[in-house]
Design an enzyme around this catalytic site. Structure first.
Site, PDB file in Angstrom:
ATOM      1  N   ASP A  94       0.860  -1.185   0.000  1.00  7.80           N
ATOM      2  CA  ASP A  94       0.000   0.000   0.000  1.00  7.80           C
ATOM      3  C   ASP A  94       0.898   1.237   0.000  1.00  7.80           C
ATOM      4  O   ASP A  94       2.124   1.139   0.127  1.00  7.80           O
ATOM      5  CB  ASP A  94      -0.882  -0.036   1.247  1.00  7.80           C
ATOM      6  N   GLU A 141       2.590   5.103  -3.970  1.00 15.62           N
ATOM      7  CA  GLU A 141       2.569   6.092  -5.062  1.00 15.62           C
ATOM      8  C   GLU A 141       3.897   6.847  -5.225  1.00 15.62           C
ATOM      9  O   GLU A 141       4.195   7.172  -6.388  1.00 15.62           O
ATOM     10  CB  GLU A 141       1.424   7.097  -4.823  1.00 15.62           C
ATOM     11  N   ASP A 165      -9.354   4.015  -1.556  1.00 15.69           N
ATOM     12  CA  ASP A 165     -10.157   4.380  -0.386  1.00 15.69           C
ATOM     13  C   ASP A 165     -11.524   4.930  -0.779  1.00 15.69           C
ATOM     14  O   ASP A 165     -11.769   6.144  -0.757  1.00 15.69           O
ATOM     15  CB  ASP A 165      -9.394   5.399   0.464  1.00 15.69           C
TER      16      ASP A 165
END
Length: 965
Positions: A554, A557, A631
């Protein structure tokens, strides 16, 4: 002072606490738009849009780029030359090397570089040590094949144009115009794609920074007027750019690249994920609402994203398909920097005397990236499957996962302890709710230090894993790229000692803030960092891990809480001295790749297919695992948004995709949760997930009738796992999406091109339209042909092109079976997919109007790579002229015979025939080889089809046989 740490460490820590509390206690808030740039706030985006406006507003606009004909050369399927642009009255010229490659596959590639940067003939500002040339290594991460040059392409060069014939049977043609530069790509003599049709090619060439003197103004005199800056030449963000309290230094100055790409006659364009919007992309200029900005590709941590928006999200795949009746084409913009794409749809220029009658829509796109090369692949179809397959030849096809990975995953942030995990596991079994994987978010660690376990809450991880293993279940644990900066933590100590972290612009190790607080980021562009990362996953290094533990990447980015746009500064430096701006969109994939490689090498001799989920992705990430849409919120509009996003991901080559079932933020009311499970049963990646501040929502807590309905949705997914696994196999060999949009299956049906709320599952003929609207008790399903369709559960019949009303009370999923297909499934309910491994199959024959049906089944051990050596079963079933046959369509390999022997005991326990002919009434048996099996026939009831069933036909699923009806 580092721009990323403009506040003191103390105040930055306070900001992290505030950020965390907002996430914990404000689930109703949505994305903070002020944290993310609009086009007007992005210097290069604003400049390129202004350049386009200037071109559109000047009647006599003459595109400034031209090919020098004398520079052209042709060799081995490749045309090379120089594009020139005169930049001042003195005749100074910018030289841009261009290479147009025609590939054996039938694709074409256009690469435009900048000679002065390529040769290193530029000066950098701030004494920077970064590379001087444009970033040209995206290929090494995204491309894995398909680059062989054509042996049959031919060039015919004239004084004004060059014509290149290429592709299958020479039916493709590229017409390269010298002045102004442009390329028309044709198929069967019709132009399909145009480059630089509007003259928007723009390469911001290197230029030295000239400090302009400030004029002296004497007392009583007025300051001289500031000279106007020509449109497209706004210098205010050439040399540095500020946003949100961070300043981006630009040692190479302005360096963006842009190009317009037109699709004449094509009204619909798809792809370029990730955005929360419709399958068919909307106009971004002159549009409404959230589409006044271009579609942005800049991987970012955007929580509770808004709907129907061109705003950037977590992943970036710069691959677009265009579709019109019976034709699909595509382009792949290979650039890892921040990218924006404008979309305009206009009527084609037409004879004015026609009054527009018969005119068609054409889609005009404008692509621009902050740095790097212009590097574009062109695919001329003619089918969507052709385009997707060719794109997959370049970037790789989706990895064939372990079978457990396509079953159901139970997750939340966070399960509180190893006992909590075991309790959920026991209760799922007690309530007969199937699941395969339970997940742990960051709270399982000791003080948010990865590769550790909380010594109090997770004191016995091996015991937890052993209990799961008894039911063939798995555990997934999160490991992110930020490494806690804490003295004495061995992982960060080694990271620093071996200098394997990302650097800041000054050359020191970059420090930012994420969940652990002060953190450093592993630089997975560095081969030494990947090698080190692999070692951390060895069983003897990662204490408490076991073979049934898998990984979730996770925040890759990367997410940086105190960074610009919640990510890393663009002037950070990676291995090879590339700026982060050059590689931002690939960054997440490099971390995903490192973890994938680590999972392959946990123990010598133990080689099983990894499972690694990623949030951030780029072209090629499909080779490494699964993704999810991030999300989302527990709301009906977010439920509805899931399928268009997943469909776009699928046609963009990354079909192993899903959305958080139930919504990550917020507490779904029970109808919403139930409908979301019904929808999730058709996500290729099927996971329930929830925020730490939400109420517990394991399926057994919903209460009746909700728990029962959710359980039935889960059992539907499990019974159809053979069909899903077959679809995954097809995606792994030719790139065909796992769930397929309407235009993909019906390329001639113009009424269905934009449909994105119903879809087909693989090649099964299953047509699904899950309910995604509040209080809806029915749906309208669109049928594109005159074939017979049947309700999956009731066998109610539907036929005729157009919309059909299908009842859908809460307990019902709208799911139709298209006639002419054979569906494989397993009907015995089990606790996990691993416990179904040796179960017999049910074959569902869905007879079409011609009384025939056909289908495929693929399976292997669902775990290892032995299938690559022939250890699999691939069968084709066909019903024709009253005979059901099974034949082998696999390719024999080294392990084929051994594997077939091992699965010989797996049989077919039932054959269900939907739409059984009336002639079978009174028939009591069928011929199976030299024996017989009993046949039960059931007559039509109202609008429900007749059906029949053959029980215990005593045939093996992996062998040839025939059954005579």
């Amino acid at each position: 002072m580092r721009h990323s740490l403009s506040l003191s460490a103390r105040w930055t820590a306070v900001l992290v606490v505030i950020f965390t509390l907002c996430c914990l206690f404000s689930p109703a808030i949505s994305v903070k738009h002020e944290n993310f740039k609009t086009c007007d706030q992005s210097g290069f985006c604003k400049r390129n849009r202004a350049y386009a406006d200037n071109a559109a507003g000047v009647n006599s606009w003459e595109a400034p780029y031209r090919i020098a004909p004398e520079s052209l050369s042709w060799k081995n399927g490749q045309l090379q030359g120089k594009i020139l642009k005169t930049i001042n009255a003195n005749g100074e010229t910018v030289r841009l090397p261009i290479t147009i490659s025609f590939l054996e596959s039938g694709s074409a590639r256009v690469v435009i570089d900048e000679e002065k940067r390529l040769k290193g003939e530029i000066e950098l500002r701030h004494d920077s040590k970064i590379r001087k040339e444009r970033y040209n290594e995206a290929e090494s991460w995204a491309i894995v094949g398909g680059l062989d040059l054509s042996k049959t392409a031919t060039e015919d060069r004239g004084s004004a144009k060059s014509h290149v014939k290429y592709g299958p049977d020479g039916k493709f043609e590229a017409v390269i115009t010298y002045a102004p530069f442009g390329i028309d790509f044709k198929r069967d003599d019709t132009t399909q794609i145009k480059f630089n049709d509007r003259g928007l090619l723009n390469v911001e060439h290197w230029r030295p920074k000239i400090d302009k003197p400030v004029p002296e103004v004497k007392e009583g005199e007025e300051a001289p007027a500031t000279p106007e800056v020509p449109a497209g030449e706004d210098e205010s963000t050439w040399w540095d750019e500020s946003f949100g309290g961070n300043t981006d230094s630009k040692p190479r100055g302005p360096e963006s690249v842009g190009l317009d790409i037109t699709f004449p006659g094509y009204e619909h364009v798809f792809g370029i994920p990730e955005h929360a919007g419709s399958l068919s992309l909307k106009e971004t200029r002159g549009g409404d609402g959230n589409h006044n900005d271009p579609y942005r590709l800049y991987n970012a941590d955007v929580f509770e994203y808004i709907m129907d928006s061109s705003m950037t999200l977590y992943g970036a795949i710069p691959f677009m398909q265009a579709h019109k009746k019976d034709s699909t084409v595509g382009v792949f913009w290979l650039n890892a920097a921040e990218t924006w794409i404008d979309v305009i749809k206009q009527k084609e220029a037409h004879n004015p005397l026609s009054l527009g009658i018969g005119s068609k829509i054409e889609t005009k796109t404008h692509w621009f990236s902050e740095s790097g090369l212009i590097d574009v692949f062109v695919f001329l179809g003619p089918t969507a499957k052709d385009v997707t397959k060719l794109y997959g030849e370049l970037t790789g096809y989706t990895a064939l996962p372990q079978e457990f990975a396509i079953a159901y995953h139970q997750c939340r942030w966070n399960y509180n302890s190893d006992e909590d995990v075991k309790d959920v596991d026991r209760k799922m079994s007690k309530h007969n709710i199937p699941y395969d994987v339970i997940w742990l978010d960051i709270e399982y660690t000791d003080d948010k230090q990865y590769f550790t376990w909380d010594p109090l809450k997770f004191a016995n991880p091996i015991g937890m894993l052993e209990q799961l293993d008894k039911s063939e279940r798995k555990l997934v644990a999160i490991i992110d790229p930020h490494i806690k900066n804490k003295a004495g933590y061995p992982v960060v100590d080694e990271l620093k000692k071996k200098d394997l972290a990302v650097h800041d612009k000054g050359g020191g190790i970059y420090e930012g803030w994420c969940w652990p607080g002060s953190s450093h980021w592993i630089d997975c562009f560095n081969p030494a960092a990947i090698k080190w990362w692999i070692g951390l996953f060895k069983y003897d290094a990662f204490k408490g891990s076991a073979p049934n533990l898998f990984i979730w990447n996770d925040m890759n980015e990367p997410s940086v809480f105190n960074g610009p746009e919640t990510t890393m500064p663009k002037d950070n430096i990676h291995h090879g001295n590339w700026e982060h701006r050059d590689v931002h969109n690939i960054n997440g994939m490099t971390f995903h790749n490192a973890t994938y490689q680590a999972m392959l090498e946990r123990k010598k001799g133990e080689i099983r297919r990894p499972f690694v989920l990623t949030r951030s992705f780029y072209s090629g990430s499909q080779r490494l695992g699964a993704m999810w849409t991030g999300d989302n919120q527990a709301s009906w509009d977010h439920l509805a948004a899931g399928f268009p996003m997943i469909l776009n991901n699928g046609i963009a080559g990354f079909p192993f995709a899903g959305a958080d079932v139930g919504g990550f933020f917020g507490n779904p009311e029970k109808d919403l949760l139930t409908r979301w499970y019904q929808a999730g049963a058709f996500y290729p990646f099927f996971r329930g997930h929830a925020h730490i501040d939400t109420r517990r929502r394991e399926p057994y807590l919903a209460g009746e009738p909700y728990t029962g309905i959710i359980t039935q949705a889960l059992r539907l997914r499990y019974s159809l796992l053979p069909a899903w696994y077959t679809a995954f196999h097809e995606a792994s060999v030719d790139g065909t999406p796992i769930i397929r949009p309407h235009y993909f299956e019906y390329p001639s049906d113009e009424a269905g091109f934009a449909i994105d709320d119903q879809f087909f599952v693989g090649g099964t003929g299953l047509l699904a339209k899950p309910v995604v609207a509040e209080k809806a008790e029915s749906v309208d399903i669109y049928l594109a042909d005159d074939e017979q369709y049947y309700d999956y559960f009731t066998f109610e019949k539907y036929s005729g092109k157009g919309k059909h009303h299908v009842a859908a009370p809460l307990e019902k999923i709208p799911l139709l079976m298209q006639g002419g297909h054979i569906i494989s499934r397993k009907d015995r309910p089990r606790r996990s997919s691993g416990l179904m491994k040796w179960d017999p199959y049910t074959l569902v024959l869905v007879l079409g109007k011609e009384g025939t049906a056909k289908g495929e089944l693929y399976f292997d051990d669902g775990e290892t790579f032995d299938y690559q050596q022939g250890a699999y079963v691939h069968r084709e079933f066909e019903f024709k002229d009253g005979v059901l046959s099974s034949s082998d369509i696999g390719t024999k390999g080294k392990l084929t015979d051994k594997y077939l022997k091992s699965v010989k005991s797996i049989g077919v326990e039932k054959i269900l025939i939907v739409g059984a002919p009336k002639a079978w009434e009174g028939k009591s048996s069928v011929k199976v080889g030299s024996g017989e099996a009993a046949l039960e026939w059931h007559a039509e009831e109202g609008n429900k089809a007749a059906w029949a069933v053959v029980r215990a036909p005593k045939v093996a699923i992996g062998e040839d046989w025939k059954i005579q009806f």
